[in-house]
Design an enzyme around this catalytic site. Structure first.
Site, PDB file in Angstrom:
ATOM      1  N   GLU A  65      -5.484  -0.372  -8.228  1.00  0.00           N
ATOM      2  CA  GLU A  65      -5.929  -0.034  -9.584  1.00  0.00           C
ATOM      3  C   GLU A  65      -4.725   0.184 -10.510  1.00  0.00           C
ATOM      4  O   GLU A  65      -4.733  -0.243 -11.666  1.00  0.00           O
ATOM      5  CB  GLU A  65      -6.793   1.235  -9.553  1.00  0.00           C
ATOM      6  CG  GLU A  65      -8.081   1.091  -8.771  1.00  0.00           C
ATOM      7  CD  GLU A  65      -7.942   1.292  -7.258  1.00  0.00           C
ATOM      8  OE1 GLU A  65      -8.982   1.277  -6.580  1.00  0.00           O
ATOM      9  OE2 GLU A  65      -6.812   1.445  -6.739  1.00  0.00           O
ATOM     10  N   ASP A 124      -0.479  -5.745   0.630  1.00  0.00           N
ATOM     11  CA  ASP A 124      -1.784  -6.090   0.073  1.00  0.00           C
ATOM     12  C   ASP A 124      -1.625  -7.446  -0.596  1.00  0.00           C
ATOM     13  O   ASP A 124      -0.614  -7.711  -1.246  1.00  0.00           O
ATOM     14  CB  ASP A 124      -2.235  -5.070  -0.972  1.00  0.00           C
ATOM     15  CG  ASP A 124      -2.742  -3.779  -0.365  1.00  0.00           C
ATOM     16  OD1 ASP A 124      -3.356  -3.835   0.712  1.00  0.00           O
ATOM     17  OD2 ASP A 124      -2.531  -2.717  -0.978  1.00  0.00           O
ATOM     18  N   VAL A 161       4.359 -14.951 -23.427  1.00  0.00           N
ATOM     19  CA  VAL A 161       5.241 -14.559 -22.327  1.00  0.00           C
ATOM     20  C   VAL A 161       5.780 -15.811 -21.651  1.00  0.00           C
ATOM     21  O   VAL A 161       5.053 -16.799 -21.455  1.00  0.00           O
ATOM     22  CB  VAL A 161       4.531 -13.625 -21.322  1.00  0.00           C
ATOM     23  CG1 VAL A 161       3.440 -14.337 -20.553  1.00  0.00           C
ATOM     24  CG2 VAL A 161       5.524 -12.984 -20.383  1.00  0.00           C
ATOM     25  N   GLU A 162       7.052 -15.798 -21.338  1.00  0.00           N
ATOM     26  CA  GLU A 162       7.686 -16.915 -20.634  1.00  0.00           C
ATOM     27  C   GLU A 162       7.329 -16.774 -19.157  1.00  0.00           C
ATOM     28  O   GLU A 162       7.482 -15.713 -18.566  1.00  0.00           O
ATOM     29  CB  GLU A 162       9.203 -16.860 -20.878  1.00  0.00           C
ATOM     30  CG  GLU A 162       9.945 -18.086 -20.402  1.00  0.00           C
ATOM     31  CD  GLU A 162      10.175 -18.061 -18.914  1.00  0.00           C
ATOM     32  OE1 GLU A 162       9.858 -19.092 -18.265  1.00  0.00           O
ATOM     33  OE2 GLU A 162      10.646 -17.048 -18.384  1.00  0.00           O
ATOM     34  N   CYS A 174       0.865  -1.177   0.000  1.00  0.00           N
ATOM     35  CA  CYS A 174       0.000   0.000   0.000  1.00  0.00           C
ATOM     36  C   CYS A 174       0.905   1.232   0.000  1.00  0.00           C
ATOM     37  O   CYS A 174       1.809   1.341   0.839  1.00  0.00           O
ATOM     38  CB  CYS A 174      -0.907  -0.005   1.226  1.00  0.00           C
ATOM     39  SG  CYS A 174      -1.892   1.511   1.381  1.00  0.00           S
TER      40      CYS A 174
END
Length: 139
Positions: free
Chosen positions: A95, A60, A75-76, A53
């Site tokens: 967000e 979090d 993506v590997e 945070c």
């Protein structure tokens, strides 16, 4: 059949000693999609995602779900794991995290479509789920 030579990947198959301190310094590695004409979905589940945070400095926790239809690249996953772990040291609002992950992955693999969902563990009695998509369905 593999379109990627092992030497093209610098993280997979190697011991990574210096883990990135922030997502911007992490390397998302890719490999060639062997079925670029087929629309198929790759789903990645990260049940133990951790971030900080930016106000309290407290951790979090979230479950991240990433689903995408690849175009020319995939993506590997070891590099993805290391990239996601870098958020543990990077204070960010939830967000921002979900949208940043989407932007970084889209930049790395240019998928046909992608969705990132972060389901954050309740804090103060409120749970938060954030979804971000490419292409943006609102555009």
């Amino acid at each position: 059949m593999s379109g990627t030579k092992k030497t093209d990947l610098t993280i997979l198959g190697h011991n990574v000693k210096n883990l990135p301190k922030r997502p911007g310094s992490a390397k998302l590695e890719t490999f060639k999609n062997q079925f670029p004409k087929r629309n198929y979905e790759i789903s990645v589940d990260c049940p133990d995602f951790t971030s900080l945070c930016p106000v309290t400095g407290q951790p979090d926790f979230a479950r991240l779900a990433i689903a995408y239809v690849p175009n020319k690249l995939c993506v590997e996953t070891k590099s993805l794991k290391i990239y996601l772990n870098a958020f543990r040291n990077s204070p960010s609002f939830n967000e921002e995290i979900v949208n940043r992950i989407l932007e970084d992955l889209v930049k790395a693999v240019s998928p046909r479509k992608m969705k990132v969902v972060g389901s954050f563990v309740p804090r103060g009695g409120i749970s938060l789920t954030i979804s971000a998509e490419h292409p943006d369905p609102g555009v």
